[in-house]
Design a protein around this motif. Structure first.
Motif, PDB file in Angstrom:
ATOM      1  N   LYS A 351       0.833  -1.218   0.000  1.00  8.07           N
ATOM      2  CA  LYS A 351       0.000   0.000   0.000  1.00  8.07           C
ATOM      3  C   LYS A 351       0.866   1.265   0.000  1.00  8.07           C
ATOM      4  O   LYS A 351       0.427   2.312  -0.480  1.00  8.07           O
ATOM      5  N   THR A 352       2.085   1.172   0.536  1.00  9.63           N
ATOM      6  CA  THR A 352       2.974   2.344   0.517  1.00  9.63           C
ATOM      7  C   THR A 352       3.414   2.666  -0.911  1.00  9.63           C
ATOM      8  O   THR A 352       3.930   3.737  -1.182  1.00  9.63           O
ATOM      9  N   TYR A 353       3.208   1.715  -1.822  1.00  8.40           N
ATOM     10  CA  TYR A 353       3.516   1.945  -3.244  1.00  8.40           C
ATOM     11  C   TYR A 353       2.236   2.145  -4.048  1.00  8.40           C
ATOM     12  O   TYR A 353       2.191   1.904  -5.245  1.00  8.40           O
ATOM     13  N   LYS A 354       1.170   2.573  -3.340  1.00  9.48           N
ATOM     14  CA  LYS A 354      -0.118   2.952  -3.925  1.00  9.48           C
ATOM     15  C   LYS A 354      -0.961   1.776  -4.398  1.00  9.48           C
ATOM     16  O   LYS A 354      -1.980   1.962  -5.051  1.00  9.48           O
ATOM     17  N   ALA A 355      -0.529   0.531  -4.099  1.00  6.48           N
ATOM     18  CA  ALA A 355      -1.391  -0.623  -4.400  1.00  6.48           C
ATOM     19  C   ALA A 355      -2.561  -0.625  -3.414  1.00  6.48           C
ATOM     20  O   ALA A 355      -2.400  -0.199  -2.267  1.00  6.48           O
ATOM     21  N   LYS A 356      -3.713  -1.086  -3.872  1.00  9.52           N
ATOM     22  CA  LYS A 356      -4.895  -1.074  -2.990  1.00  9.52           C
ATOM     23  C   LYS A 356      -4.882  -2.253  -2.011  1.00  9.52           C
ATOM     24  O   LYS A 356      -5.560  -2.258  -1.008  1.00  9.52           O
ATOM     25  N   GLY A 357      -4.100  -3.272  -2.345  1.00 11.51           N
ATOM     26  CA  GLY A 357      -4.028  -4.430  -1.463  1.00 11.51           C
ATOM     27  C   GLY A 357      -3.243  -5.549  -2.109  1.00 11.51           C
ATOM     28  O   GLY A 357      -2.731  -5.400  -3.220  1.00 11.51           O
ATOM     29  N   LEU A 358      -3.146  -6.674  -1.386  1.00 13.89           N
ATOM     30  CA  LEU A 358      -2.362  -7.818  -1.853  1.00 13.89           C
ATOM     31  C   LEU A 358      -3.202  -9.082  -1.712  1.00 13.89           C
ATOM     32  O   LEU A 358      -3.660  -9.417  -0.608  1.00 13.89           O
ATOM     33  N   ALA A 359      -3.428  -9.772  -2.837  1.00 12.61           N
ATOM     34  CA  ALA A 359      -4.122 -11.066  -2.791  1.00 12.61           C
ATOM     35  C   ALA A 359      -3.071 -12.174  -2.702  1.00 12.61           C
ATOM     36  O   ALA A 359      -1.936 -11.987  -3.137  1.00 12.61           O
ATOM     37  N   TRP A 360      -3.454 -13.326  -2.128  1.00 14.69           N
ATOM     38  CA  TRP A 360      -2.487 -14.426  -2.023  1.00 14.69           C
ATOM     39  C   TRP A 360      -3.152 -15.774  -2.238  1.00 14.69           C
ATOM     40  O   TRP A 360      -4.343 -15.957  -1.998  1.00 14.69           O
TER      41      TRP A 360
END
Length: 594
Positions: A351-360
C-alpha cells in the motif's frame, strides 16, 4: 609534552615486520592501541595503518625507556627503536604475532586525551559522534582498509584507461548553471556582482566538448555536486569515473567498460567477472522485476496473469482491466505456510507503493488456500498456478492496478521478501547486468511537457527517430546502465552530434531556440564545427568502493562525508560568513519568514 623527532627516522611500518626480521634493529612510529604493565615488563600494542606490532619494555632492557613507557596511554603517538625478537607467547591470529620489538628507546611524540570513541574494528557508535570525530574514526583499522582499497582502485582505473589510450583531463568545477536535473550548488562571483557560478553535477558538457576538441578518449575521476534531498547512500558531493570516447557506438563503450570492471574486480578482490555481461532491455527489466536496476541474485520474477483471470468475477481484477492496467503475481518458494500476520504486513507494505491491497494463494499439500478463491473458478486457480510455475509449498502474491502501480509495488515486494527470507546474505556474489534501450523521454504531467530521462544530449535509437514528431513517448534511447546486485553502478549513452537532431530534441523538450541557446549555447556553438559521433559512461566511484569494501553505507567510503541533512558535524559546514565577505559579493541576508 611531546618530543621532537630530532633526526629520528622511521625504518619500518608496524604491520610489515616478520620472522625474517629477527635480530635486526628498527624504528617504528604510531599510536598506542593498548598498554599492559606486568610488573617488570610493559607490553604496548603499537598501531599504524599497516597493522599492530607488540613492543616490550623491560627494566633489564633499558630502565629509562621502561619508566617512560609506563607513562603512555591509549592513542599516545610514540616512536620506538629496538630489536625484533621471537615472541615467547606467539599469537597466530596476528600477521606480526610470531615476533615483538624489544624496546631500547621510546619518544612520546604527542599525548592524547581519552578519545570520545573507541579506536577499534566494527565500532558500534552513533553516526553523529563518528562524523564529529571523523579523524579518530578514520584511525580505526577497518576504516583504513576501506581507504587503502579506494586508493588502489583509483590506481587500477587510471592504469587500465591509460593503457587503453585514454587521456586524463581535468574539467572546471566553477561553471555555468544549466538546470535540467537536480538543483545546482551556486557560487557567487565577486567580479561579476549578481552573477553566479555553479558547481558541476557532472562534467557532461565539458567531456563532450573534449570530443569536439579531438581528444578522442577522455577520462577523469571527477568531483560532482548535487543540491538534493539526501536519500540513503546519497551525498551532496560525490565522485565519478567519467569516460567519453569518439567514433563509437553502444557496443564499443560497453566493451571498454566491461574490461574496466573485469580488471578492477580481479585486481582488488581476485574475483573473475564473466564477460560479456548479460544485457536486458529496460522493458523486460520493468516487466520481470519492476525496476530498471533489477537484483538478479534471486528469482521471484513478476508474471502477468491478466489473461488467466480476465473473466473472473472479482471487482478488483475487473477494475484493473477496465483502466487498461494488469494483474500480476510473484511466486515465493516454500512459503505457503506464511502466517496471517506476516501476510497482512506485506499487504500494508504494498500500500505504501499505492497498491490497494495484496491477494495471495497458498499452494498447500492438502489444499489450495486463498481469500480470493471464492471469486475464481477451479480452472482459473489452476491456470494461475501453472502460469507462475508454482509447486506444492509455494506462495503466490498478486497485485491488480495500473501497470505502473503493479510493477512498482511487486518490484519493491520481491526485494522486501528477499531481505526477510535472507536470500541476500552472501555479499561475495556479484551479479552484473546491462540495462539497455531506456525510454528517451518521460512525460511530466505537472509541467505538461516531455523531459529527458537521462539528459537532453542522449541519442535516440536510429529506428525510433521518426517517432520524435508523432509519438515521443515511444522513442528509445541509445542509453545503458550497468547494474550490480540491484544498484546502479554507472550509466551513459551515445550522444547526439547532429545539430538538426539536437534542435529537434530541444523542441520536443519544450525549449524555444532562444532558451536552448541561453542554457547550452557554448555546446551548440561548438557543434557547428564538425563534432564527431561520441558517447560515454560515468561510474559512481563511491558506490563501486562500497561493493569492493563490503559496506552498505556510502559514508564509510568518503573520508569526510556530510550527514543526512548535508551538514558536516566535524567542520560545522555550512556556516555563517562575515558580513564583510557578503558585502564584497554584493549579497544581503534576508530572514526566512512564514
Amino acid at each position: 609534552m611531546g618530543e621532537a623527532l630530532l633526526g629520528l627516522k622511521r625504518s619500518a611500518m608496524c604491520g610489515e615486520l616478520r620472522e625474517s626480521n629477527i635480530g635486526s634493529n628498527f624504528t617504528v612510529m604510531g599510536w598506542v592501541q593498548r598498554k599492559r604493565n606486568l610488573g617488570g615488563l610493559i607490553f604496548v600494542d603499537l598501531r599504524d595503518r599497516t597493522g599492530i606490532l607488540q613492543v616490550v619494555f623491560g627494566e633489564e632492557i633499558n630502565k629509562e625507556a621502561f619508566e617512560k613507557a609506563d607513562n603512555v596511554r591509549s592513542e599516545y603517538c610514540i616512536a620506538v627503536t629496538g630489536e625484533i625478537v621471537l615472541r615467547e607467547s606467539p599469537n597466530p591470529n596476528m600477521p606480526t604475532g610470531m615476533i615483538e620489538l624489544k624496546g631500547h628507546n621510546i619518544k612520546i611524540l604527542s599525548e592524547s586525551e581519552t578519545p570520545p570513541i573507541y579506536i577499534k574494528e566494527n565500532l558500534d557508535a552513533a553516526e553523529n559522534i563518528r562524523l564529529k570525530y571523523r579523524y579518530l574514526d578514520l584511525r580505526r583499522p577497518d576504516m583504513q582498509k576501506i581507504f587503502i582499497t579506494r586508493s588502489k582502485t583509483a590506481k587500477v582505473v587510471r592504469d587500465y584507461l591509460s593503457d587503453n589510450g585514454f587521456l586524463e583531463v581535468d574539467t572546471p568545477t566553477l561553471t555555468k548553471s544549466t538546470p535540467e536535473g537536480a538543483r545546482d550548488y551556486l557560487v557567487p562571483s565577486r567580479n561579476y556582482p549578481g552573477m553566479f557560478y555553479a558547481l558541476p553535477q557532472s562534467p557532461q558538457i565539458f567531456k563532450q566538448l573534449l570530443m569536439v576538441s579531438g581528444f578522442d578518449k577522455y577520462f577523469q575521476i571527477a568531483k560532482c555536486y548535487r543540491d538534493e534531498d539526501l536519500r540513503a547512500n546519497r551525498q551532496p558531493e560525490f565522485t565519478q569515473v567519467d569516460i567519453e570516447m569518439s567514433f563509437v557506438e553502444v557496443d564499443d563503450v560497453i566493451a571498454v567498460n566491461e574490461g574496466l570492471i573485469k580488471k578492477v574486480f580481479k585486481e582488488i578482490l581476485d574475483v573473475d567477472v564473466e564477460t560479456p555481461i548479460k544485457r536486458m532491455p529496460y522493458k523486460e527489466a520493468m516487466e520481470k522485476y519492476g525496476s530498471d536496476k533489477p537484483d538478479l541474485r534471486f528469482g521471484m520474477e513478476i508474471v502477468d496473469i491478466s489473461n488467466e483471470v480476465k473473466n473472473a468475477d472479482f471487482k478488483v481484477f475487473k477494475d484493473a482491466i477496465e483502466i487498461k492496467g494488469s494483474i500480476r503475481a510473484i511466486k515465493v518458494e516454500n512459503c505457503a505456510n506464511m502466517g496471517r500476520k506476516d501476510l497482512d504486513r506485506l499487504g500494508e507494505f504494498v500500500k505504501t507503493y499505492k497498491a490497494k491491497g495484496l491477494a495471495w494463494i497458498a499452494v498447500k499439500e492438502e489444499e489450495i488456500k486463498s481469500p480470493i478463491a471464492k471469486f475464481l473458478t477451479e480452472e482459473e486457480l489452476k491456470n494461475i498456478i501453472e502460469k507462475v510455475d508454482a509447486k506444492q509449498g509455494d506462495l503466490i502474491l498478486i497485485v491488480a492496478d495500473s501497470n505502473k502501480v503493479v510493477l512498482q509495488s511487486l518490484g519493491a515486494l520481491r526485494l522486501e521478501l528477499a531481505k526477510k527470507l535472507e536470500l541476500l546474505k552472501d555479499n561475495t556474489e556479484f551479479n552484473f547486468v546491462w540495462i539497455t534501450e531506456f525510454p528517451l523521454l518521460s512525460y511530466n504531467e505537472e509541467e505538461n511537457r516531455y523531459q529527458a530521462e537521462h539528459h537532453p544530449f542522449t541519442m535516440p535509437m536510429d529506428e525510433d527517430i521518426e517517432f520524435l514528431d508523432t509519438d515521443p513517448g515511444k522513442v528509445r534511447a541509445k542509453a545503458y546502465d550497468i547494474v550490480l546486485n540491484g544498484e546502479e553502478l554507472g550509466g551513459g549513452s551515445i550522444r547526439i552530434h547532429d545539430s538538426k537532431l539536437q534542435e529537434k530534441m530541444f523542441n520536443v523538450l519544450g525549449f524555444t531556440k532562444e532558451k536552448a541557446w541561453e542554457r547550452f549555447g557554448f555546446l551548440l556553438e561548438a557543434f557547428k564545427f564538425g563534432p564527431p559521433p561520441h558517447g560515454g559512461l560515468a561510474f559512481g566511484f563511491d558506490r563501486l568502493i562500497m561493493f569492493l569494501a563490503g559496506t552498505d553505507n556510502i559514508k564509510d567510503v568518503i573520508a569526510f562525508p556530510k550527514n543526512q541533512n548535508a551538514y558536516d558535524p566535524m567542520s560545522e559546514a555550512p556556516n555563517v560568513v562575515d558580513d564583510v565577505q557578503l558585502k564584497e559579493l554584493g549579497i544581503a541576508k534576508i530572514s526566512h519568514q512564514e
